[in-house]
Design a protein around this motif. Sequence first.
Motif, PDB file in Angstrom:
ATOM      1  N   ALA A  84       0.227  22.808  -7.007  1.00 38.63           N
ATOM      2  CA  ALA A  84       1.064  22.023  -7.927  1.00 38.63           C
ATOM      3  C   ALA A  84       1.646  20.793  -7.233  1.00 38.63           C
ATOM      4  CB  ALA A  84       2.185  22.894  -8.486  1.00 38.63           C
ATOM      5  N   VAL A  85       1.989  20.912  -5.932  1.00 40.89           N
ATOM      6  CA  VAL A  85       2.619  19.797  -5.224  1.00 40.89           C
ATOM      7  C   VAL A  85       1.671  18.594  -5.140  1.00 40.89           C
ATOM      8  CG1 VAL A  85       3.585  19.045  -3.006  1.00 40.89           C
ATOM      9  CG2 VAL A  85       4.212  21.270  -3.934  1.00 40.89           C
ATOM     10  N   CYS A  86       0.394  18.845  -4.843  1.00 43.91           N
ATOM     11  CA  CYS A  86      -0.564  17.714  -4.745  1.00 43.91           C
ATOM     12  C   CYS A  86      -1.297  17.496  -6.063  1.00 43.91           C
ATOM     13  CB  CYS A  86      -1.544  17.932  -3.599  1.00 43.91           C
ATOM     14  SG  CYS A  86      -2.648  19.345  -3.808  1.00 43.91           S
ATOM     15  N   LYS A  87      -0.849  18.178  -7.089  1.00 44.88           N
ATOM     16  CA  LYS A  87      -1.463  18.084  -8.423  1.00 44.88           C
ATOM     17  C   LYS A  87      -2.969  18.276  -8.336  1.00 44.88           C
ATOM     18  CE  LYS A  87       2.132  14.957 -10.162  1.00 44.88           C
ATOM     19  NZ  LYS A  87       2.445  13.981  -9.077  1.00 44.88           N
ATOM     20  N   HIS A  88      -3.363  19.192  -7.478  1.00 49.17           N
ATOM     21  CA  HIS A  88      -4.782  19.577  -7.315  1.00 49.17           C
ATOM     22  C   HIS A  88      -5.677  18.442  -6.859  1.00 49.17           C
ATOM     23  CE1 HIS A  88      -3.811  23.510  -8.931  1.00 49.17           C
ATOM     24  NE2 HIS A  88      -3.022  22.859  -9.773  1.00 49.17           N
ATOM     25  N   THR A  89      -5.084  17.484  -6.092  1.00 43.37           N
ATOM     26  CA  THR A  89      -5.906  16.401  -5.550  1.00 43.37           C
ATOM     27  C   THR A  89      -6.135  16.575  -4.055  1.00 43.37           C
ATOM     28  OG1 THR A  89      -3.996  15.030  -4.981  1.00 43.37           O
ATOM     29  CG2 THR A  89      -4.895  14.767  -7.207  1.00 43.37           C
ATOM     30  N   GLY A  90      -5.303  17.439  -3.407  1.00 48.49           N
ATOM     31  CA  GLY A  90      -5.410  17.589  -1.959  1.00 48.49           C
ATOM     32  C   GLY A  90      -4.640  16.527  -1.190  1.00 48.49           C
ATOM     33  N   TRP A  91      -4.074  15.520  -1.886  1.00 47.80           N
ATOM     34  CA  TRP A  91      -3.318  14.446  -1.230  1.00 47.80           C
ATOM     35  C   TRP A  91      -1.926  14.337  -1.827  1.00 47.80           C
ATOM     36  CZ3 TRP A  91      -5.402  12.078   2.940  1.00 47.80           C
ATOM     37  CH2 TRP A  91      -6.802  12.153   3.104  1.00 47.80           C
ATOM     38  N   VAL A  92      -0.931  14.028  -1.000  1.00 45.56           N
ATOM     39  CA  VAL A  92       0.403  13.743  -1.536  1.00 45.56           C
ATOM     40  C   VAL A  92       0.904  12.406  -1.005  1.00 45.56           C
ATOM     41  CG1 VAL A  92       1.136  16.128  -1.950  1.00 45.56           C
ATOM     42  CG2 VAL A  92       1.478  15.117   0.284  1.00 45.56           C
ATOM     43  N   GLU A  93       1.509  11.645  -1.920  1.00 46.44           N
ATOM     44  CA  GLU A  93       2.058  10.349  -1.532  1.00 46.44           C
ATOM     45  C   GLU A  93       3.320  10.590  -0.729  1.00 46.44           C
ATOM     46  OE1 GLU A  93       2.956   7.763  -4.868  1.00 46.44           O
ATOM     47  OE2 GLU A  93       4.552   6.907  -3.628  1.00 46.44           O
ATOM     48  N   ILE A  94       3.473   9.914   0.415  1.00 50.68           N
ATOM     49  CA  ILE A  94       4.742  10.092   1.117  1.00 50.68           C
ATOM     50  C   ILE A  94       5.518   8.800   1.352  1.00 50.68           C
ATOM     51  CG2 ILE A  94       3.978  12.222   2.275  1.00 50.68           C
ATOM     52  CD1 ILE A  94       4.438  10.535   4.867  1.00 50.68           C
ATOM     53  N   LEU A  95       4.885   7.659   1.240  1.00 49.40           N
ATOM     54  CA  LEU A  95       5.676   6.435   1.401  1.00 49.40           C
ATOM     55  C   LEU A  95       4.977   5.230   0.805  1.00 49.40           C
ATOM     56  CD1 LEU A  95       4.276   4.702   3.939  1.00 49.40           C
ATOM     57  CD2 LEU A  95       5.445   6.407   5.293  1.00 49.40           C
ATOM     58  N   GLY A  96       5.771   4.166   0.607  1.00 46.71           N
ATOM     59  CA  GLY A  96       5.247   2.875   0.187  1.00 46.71           C
ATOM     60  C   GLY A  96       5.457   1.878   1.309  1.00 46.71           C
ATOM     61  N   ALA A 125       0.842  -1.201   0.000  1.00 47.47           N
ATOM     62  CA  ALA A 125       0.000   0.000   0.000  1.00 47.47           C
ATOM     63  C   ALA A 125       0.870   1.241   0.000  1.00 47.47           C
ATOM     64  CB  ALA A 125      -0.898   0.014   1.232  1.00 47.47           C
ATOM     65  N   GLU A 126       0.392   2.258  -0.672  1.00 46.87           N
ATOM     66  CA  GLU A 126       1.058   3.558  -0.586  1.00 46.87           C
ATOM     67  C   GLU A 126       0.244   4.440   0.347  1.00 46.87           C
ATOM     68  OE1 GLU A 126       3.323   4.220  -4.793  1.00 46.87           O
ATOM     69  OE2 GLU A 126       1.182   3.837  -4.815  1.00 46.87           O
ATOM     70  N   MET A 127       0.952   5.268   1.106  1.00 50.42           N
ATOM     71  CA  MET A 127       0.251   6.124   2.044  1.00 50.42           C
ATOM     72  C   MET A 127       0.325   7.577   1.581  1.00 50.42           C
ATOM     73  SD  MET A 127       0.576   6.316   6.174  1.00 50.42           S
ATOM     74  CE  MET A 127       1.680   7.671   6.446  1.00 50.42           C
ATOM     75  N   ASP A 128      -0.826   8.247   1.591  1.00 48.02           N
ATOM     76  CA  ASP A 128      -0.911   9.672   1.273  1.00 48.02           C
ATOM     77  C   ASP A 128      -1.209  10.446   2.553  1.00 48.02           C
ATOM     78  OD1 ASP A 128      -0.761   8.851  -1.354  1.00 48.02           O
ATOM     79  OD2 ASP A 128      -2.882   9.191  -1.789  1.00 48.02           O
ATOM     80  N   ILE A 129      -0.778  11.695   2.591  1.00 48.07           N
ATOM     81  CA  ILE A 129      -1.247  12.598   3.653  1.00 48.07           C
ATOM     82  C   ILE A 129      -1.952  13.778   2.980  1.00 48.07           C
ATOM     83  CG2 ILE A 129       0.555  11.968   5.302  1.00 48.07           C
ATOM     84  CD1 ILE A 129       1.985  14.602   4.555  1.00 48.07           C
ATOM     85  N   ASN A 130      -2.804  14.458   3.722  1.00 45.82           N
ATOM     86  CA  ASN A 130      -3.447  15.632   3.117  1.00 45.82           C
ATOM     87  C   ASN A 130      -2.391  16.703   2.888  1.00 45.82           C
ATOM     88  OD1 ASN A 130      -3.293  15.938   5.945  1.00 45.82           O
ATOM     89  ND2 ASN A 130      -4.818  17.551   5.925  1.00 45.82           N
ATOM     90  N   CYS A 131      -2.501  17.402   1.780  1.00 43.04           N
ATOM     91  CA  CYS A 131      -1.442  18.304   1.327  1.00 43.04           C
ATOM     92  C   CYS A 131      -1.167  19.390   2.364  1.00 43.04           C
ATOM     93  CB  CYS A 131      -1.802  18.922  -0.019  1.00 43.04           C
ATOM     94  SG  CYS A 131      -0.479  19.949  -0.683  1.00 43.04           S
ATOM     95  N   ARG A 132       0.109  19.467   2.809  1.00 45.50           N
ATOM     96  CA  ARG A 132       0.482  20.465   3.819  1.00 45.50           C
ATOM     97  C   ARG A 132       0.772  21.816   3.180  1.00 45.50           C
ATOM     98  NH1 ARG A 132      -1.578  18.010   7.405  1.00 45.50           N
ATOM     99  NH2 ARG A 132      -0.456  19.020   9.103  1.00 45.50           N
ATOM    100  N   ILE A 133       0.923  21.824   1.873  1.00 41.31           N
ATOM    101  CA  ILE A 133       1.271  23.071   1.187  1.00 41.31           C
ATOM    102  C   ILE A 133       0.024  23.928   1.008  1.00 41.31           C
ATOM    103  CG2 ILE A 133       2.281  24.061  -0.918  1.00 41.31           C
ATOM    104  CD1 ILE A 133       4.434  22.488   0.403  1.00 41.31           C
ATOM    105  N   CYS A 134      -1.057  23.331   0.454  1.00 36.88           N
ATOM    106  CA  CYS A 134      -2.255  24.132   0.160  1.00 36.88           C
ATOM    107  C   CYS A 134      -3.377  23.835   1.151  1.00 36.88           C
ATOM    108  CB  CYS A 134      -2.733  23.863  -1.262  1.00 36.88           C
ATOM    109  SG  CYS A 134      -3.300  22.166  -1.505  1.00 36.88           S
ATOM    110  N   GLY A 135      -3.181  22.859   2.035  1.00 31.69           N
ATOM    111  CA  GLY A 135      -4.229  22.523   2.997  1.00 31.69           C
ATOM    112  C   GLY A 135      -5.425  21.842   2.355  1.00 31.69           C
ATOM    113  N   GLY A 136      -5.270  21.407   1.124  1.00 34.13           N
ATOM    114  CA  GLY A 136      -6.337  20.638   0.494  1.00 34.13           C
ATOM    115  C   GLY A 136      -7.069  21.390  -0.613  1.00 34.13           C
ATOM    116  N   SER A 137      -6.791  22.699  -0.740  1.00 35.34           N
ATOM    117  CA  SER A 137      -7.526  23.476  -1.746  1.00 35.34           C
ATOM    118  C   SER A 137      -6.997  23.212  -3.159  1.00 35.34           C
ATOM    119  CB  SER A 137      -7.455  24.965  -1.412  1.00 35.34           C
ATOM    120  OG  SER A 137      -6.110  25.378  -1.383  1.00 35.34           O
ATOM    121  N   GLY A 138      -5.837  22.582  -3.257  1.00 37.54           N
ATOM    122  CA  GLY A 138      -5.300  22.254  -4.576  1.00 37.54           C
ATOM    123  C   GLY A 138      -4.102  23.109  -4.957  1.00 37.54           C
TER     124      GLY A 138
END
Length: 343
Positions: free
Chosen positions: A272-284, A257-270
Amino acid sequence: MEQLLQQIEQYRQEIAAIVPNGADSLEAYRIRFLGTKGIVKNLFTEMKNVPGDKKREFGQILNEFKQLAESTYENWKNRLDVGVAGQVKSIDLSLPGDALPLGTHHPITLVRDRIVHIFGRLGFSVAEGPEIEDDWHNFTALNLPENHPARDMQDTFYIHQNPDWLLRTHTSSVQARAMERQKPPIRIICPGRVYRNETISARAHCFFHQTEGLYVDENVSFADLKQTLYFFVQELFGKDVRIRFRPSYFPFTEPSAEMDINCRICGGSGCAVCKHTGWVEILGSGMVHPKMLENFGIDSNKYTGFAFGMGIERICQLQYRVNDLRLYSQNDVRFLKQFTGAV
Ligand code: 2NL
């Protein structure tokens, strides 16, 4: 002309031997050589006596001599300004000393140490291994089949002298060595540098850093994996962090499984870092493949384990908003001195 050259040579020797013992004797040197009626000025007035075809050559010699006299003066001046106490009148010994500039930790070091510290509190100890690995520990033992694309010359740096040797492509090889060496329970965290044959750009580099972890014991479950990694990101990013797991595939874990966290850069509003999904992958992550345990003589009926891996640069990007991987290895002090945070 001959006489003049001899004279200059004598002056040169005099300058080389000169050791002013304070501001006054340095000033005497300046007046003698560089003053308005000084030696350098006088020599230049000799130019008019030099025959036309020698003027160029003599001019060059004079200029070099002038530079020597001047740089000697500047050097001594600099030395005496900060020099031995009491020799120069301008030094006020009652002033506080100059502060020594403090260095800073490299951001990769900071983030690595934070990760290691968090897992340390959960009972994980640090394991390290060689960066030059053999095929068995880097690939075969990890269940990467003979013709897996990762083994391609395109992706992996092989050592010319011995086709069995390579630069490790992940720190999994360190965990492989741990399983080879010790019996469960195993609870280790493996930070280190890894290498991939990539063209260097803002988003890819031929070396980068990972931290992998491994926990093998009786009754280790996927619930342990989830809770451990949830605790980890809460400690790293704050209690308000949200997580989600997505099914994935790694040759060495099943299920994965890969684990995502909610984007710390935009707080979820979308962004470039979360590619406008609100989530970023941080580990496998995943449950250690039973075949891997058996590869090391660990009874897969009795023992289970979980493992995970993350890129340190990636986490650094989320914590410090570094958007170009090349910055980590260019050693530009303007970049490095910004990271003053404590471990
Ligand atoms: C990723 C994913 C992962 C592992 C690494 C591992 C090591 C052993 C056994 C089983 Cl010895 N697993 N490592 C497992 C799952 C994922 O890394 O994205 N890394 C940057």
